[in-house]
Write an enzyme that holds these catalytic residues in place. Sequence first.
Site, mmCIF file in Angstrom:
data_model
loop_
_atom_site.group_PDB
_atom_site.id
_atom_site.type_symbol
_atom_site.label_atom_id
_atom_site.label_comp_id
_atom_site.label_asym_id
_atom_site.label_seq_id
_atom_site.Cartn_x
_atom_site.Cartn_y
_atom_site.Cartn_z
ATOM 1 N N PHE A 6 12.128 38.327 4.587
ATOM 2 C CA PHE A 6 12.338 36.926 4.200
ATOM 3 C C PHE A 6 11.023 36.271 3.772
ATOM 4 O O PHE A 6 10.990 35.491 2.819
ATOM 5 C CB PHE A 6 12.956 36.173 5.391
ATOM 6 N N TYR B 182 -1.348 17.506 -1.213
ATOM 7 C CA TYR B 182 -0.005 17.400 -1.804
ATOM 8 C C TYR B 182 0.787 18.678 -1.495
ATOM 9 O O TYR B 182 1.914 18.651 -1.026
ATOM 10 C CB TYR B 182 -0.078 17.169 -3.317
ATOM 11 N N ARG C 254 2.850 27.940 -12.911
ATOM 12 C CA ARG C 254 3.937 28.457 -13.762
ATOM 13 C C ARG C 254 4.673 27.307 -14.463
ATOM 14 O O ARG C 254 5.109 27.438 -15.599
ATOM 15 C CB ARG C 254 4.898 29.276 -12.897
ATOM 16 N N ARG D 216 5.205 14.804 -15.416
ATOM 17 C CA ARG D 216 4.662 15.004 -14.058
ATOM 18 C C ARG D 216 3.479 15.945 -14.173
ATOM 19 O O ARG D 216 3.477 16.877 -14.966
ATOM 20 C CB ARG D 216 5.739 15.623 -13.149
HETATM 21 C C1 LIG Z 1 6.500 30.925 6.010
HETATM 22 O O1 LIG Z 1 6.893 30.198 4.849
HETATM 23 C C2 LIG Z 1 7.899 30.710 4.055
HETATM 24 C C3 LIG Z 1 8.509 31.948 4.308
HETATM 25 C C4 LIG Z 1 9.541 32.397 3.450
HETATM 26 C C5 LIG Z 1 9.960 31.637 2.333
HETATM 27 C C6 LIG Z 1 9.336 30.402 2.095
HETATM 28 C C7 LIG Z 1 9.727 29.581 0.903
HETATM 29 O O2 LIG Z 1 10.226 30.463 -0.124
HETATM 30 C C8 LIG Z 1 10.996 29.876 -1.163
HETATM 31 C C9 LIG Z 1 11.263 30.950 -2.213
HETATM 32 C C10 LIG Z 1 12.190 30.386 -3.276
HETATM 33 O O3 LIG Z 1 12.914 29.438 -3.070
HETATM 34 N N1 LIG Z 1 12.111 30.984 -4.466
HETATM 35 C C11 LIG Z 1 12.885 30.536 -5.602
HETATM 36 C C12 LIG Z 1 12.137 30.853 -6.868
HETATM 37 C C13 LIG Z 1 11.359 29.692 -7.349
HETATM 38 O O4 LIG Z 1 11.460 28.587 -6.746
HETATM 39 O O5 LIG Z 1 10.663 29.887 -8.320
HETATM 40 C C14 LIG Z 1 14.175 31.343 -5.714
HETATM 41 O O6 LIG Z 1 14.111 32.541 -5.337
HETATM 42 O O7 LIG Z 1 15.144 30.742 -6.223
HETATM 43 C C15 LIG Z 1 10.297 28.668 -1.740
HETATM 44 O O8 LIG Z 1 9.729 28.730 -2.824
HETATM 45 N N2 LIG Z 1 10.304 27.532 -1.000
HETATM 46 C C16 LIG Z 1 9.821 26.270 -1.620
HETATM 47 C C17 LIG Z 1 8.343 25.899 -1.238
HETATM 48 C C18 LIG Z 1 7.356 26.891 -1.835
HETATM 49 C C19 LIG Z 1 8.063 24.504 -1.796
HETATM 50 C C20 LIG Z 1 8.186 25.883 0.273
HETATM 51 C C21 LIG Z 1 10.917 27.450 0.277
HETATM 52 C C22 LIG Z 1 11.750 26.376 0.571
HETATM 53 C C23 LIG Z 1 12.407 26.324 1.799
HETATM 54 C C24 LIG Z 1 12.235 27.363 2.719
HETATM 55 CL CL1 LIG Z 1 13.088 27.335 4.205
HETATM 56 C C25 LIG Z 1 11.372 28.436 2.436
HETATM 57 C C26 LIG Z 1 10.687 28.458 1.236
HETATM 58 C C27 LIG Z 1 8.328 29.935 2.936
HETATM 59 O O9 LIG Z 1 7.822 28.674 2.686
HETATM 60 C C28 LIG Z 1 6.445 28.465 2.613
#
Ligand SMILES: COc1cccc([C@H]2O[C@H](CC(=O)N[C@@H](CC(=O)O)C(=O)O)C(=O)N(CC(C)(C)C)c3ccc(Cl)cc32)c1OC
Length: 348
Positions: free
Chosen positions: A266, A150, A197, A207
Site C-alpha cells: 500500500f 503547503y 507533473r 493555480r
Molecule cells: C504513508 O503515506 C502514504 C502511504 C500510502 C499512500 C499514500 C497516498 O497515496 C495516494 C496515491 C494516489 O492516490 N495515487 C493516484 C495517482 C495520482 O494521484 O496521480 C491514483 O493512483 O489514482 C496519494 O497520492 N495520496 C494523495 C496525497 C499525495 C496528497 C497524500 C493519498 C491520499 C490519501 C491517502 Cl489515505 C493516501 C495517499 C500516502 O500518503 C502520503
Amino acid sequence: EKDETIPGDLRRCYEFLKLTSRSFAAVIMELTPELRIAVMIFYLVLRGLDTIEDDMTISLEKKKPLLLDFYKFIEQPGWNFKESGPNEKDRQLLVEFEVVIAEYHNLKQGYRDVISSIAKEMGSGMAKYATLAEEHDGYSVESLEDFDMYCHYVAGLVGEGLSRLFANSDLETKDLAKQPALSNSVGLFLQKTNIIRDYREDFEDKRQFWPRAIWSKYTDDFGSFCEPGNVKALYCLSEIVANALEHAPSAIEYLCQLQNQQVFNFVAIPQCMAIATLAAVFKNPETFQTNVKIRKGQAVTIIMYAMNIKAVCDIFLRYTREIHAKNTPDDPNFLRISIACGKVEQAC
Ligand SMILES: COc1cccc([C@H]2O[C@H](CC(=O)N[C@@H](CC(=O)O)C(=O)O)C(=O)N(CC(C)(C)C)c3ccc(Cl)cc32)c1OC
C-alpha cells in the site's frame, strides 16, 4: 452486482472509493479488513476536504469556515454538502457524505481520533493557503519553507495520519507513528512529484504551486515555461526535481520499517510510481505542455514487483540511474541532481 452482506453505507463507501481513484482503490482493497475500512474512511474524508479546497466556485468567506470546521462536520450524523460546483469531480461524495460519516462512527475510537485530528490540522492549513492565494492572486507558495509547509498540510499530514492508523491496527510498530518527519517525507515525495507533473494543468486553472524562490531564478513570468524550446524552463524543472528527489532516501527509510506485507504494498506502490514519474518528467519539455504519465507497462511492473524492500530499491535505483543519465554539466543543478541520486543509492 450488489453484495447484500455488506451494510448499505459501507457498500456505498466502497463505490465512492472506486469512483474517486480506481487504481489506488485497488491497493487499499489489499489491506486487512479492519485497517482497510479505517484507511478508506480516512481517504474519503480527505477527498471531501480536498473537494471543498479545490472548488473555485466557492467564495473564500464561505470556504474558510467549511475547511476550518470540517473535522466538526464529520461528528454530525447526516451532515452533507450540496453546494459544490458542477465541475467538481467528487461533488456526489459530498452530496452523500452522510454515508462516510455513518461508517466513520463505526470505527474504533483510536482510528476516529487520528482522522479527526488530521482533518482539523489539514483544514486549518488549507484555509491559511486559500486566504494567501486570494490575497496574492493565486500565488501562495513563495519560499522553499512555504513549499514544504503547503505540502505538509495537504500530504505530509496524510503520511503522519496513516502511520498512526497503522500503529493503531497493531499490524505495524508504534515506532513509525513516533517519526513524524519520516511520515511527512513520504507525503512530500508524492505531493512534490504531483505538483511537478501537474504544472500545465494547474497553470490552466490559474493555480501555481511551484515556489517563487525556485522559478523566479529562471524567469520573471511563471507562464513563460509554456513556450516550446525554453531552455531555462528545463533548468528550473531540474531544480524542482532535485528538491523532490531529496525526499526519496526518507521514503526508503520509512519502507524499511514496515512489517506487514499488505501495508508495505500500500505504501510502496505510490512511492515507486512517484520515482518513475520524476524520471519521466526530468529534462522532458513535454512536462510544460501536458501531464506526463508513466507508461502502462511501467505501472504494471511496479504493481507486480514492489513487494519487498529489495525490489523497491531496485526500482528506485533503476529510475535514479535514468535521471543520472539525463543529467548534463551545462545544467546549473548538475551537481545537486548528481548528489541527490547518490543519496538514493546510499539509502538502498
Ligand atoms: C504513508 O503515506 C502514504 C502511504 C500510502 C499512500 C499514500 C497516498 O497515496 C495516494 C496515491 C494516489 O492516490 N495515487 C493516484 C495517482 C495520482 O494521484 O496521480 C491514483 O493512483 O489514482 C496519494 O497520492 N495520496 C494523495 C496525497 C499525495 C496528497 C497524500 C493519498 C491520499 C490519501 C491517502 Cl489515505 C493516501 C495517499 C500516502 O500518503 C502520503
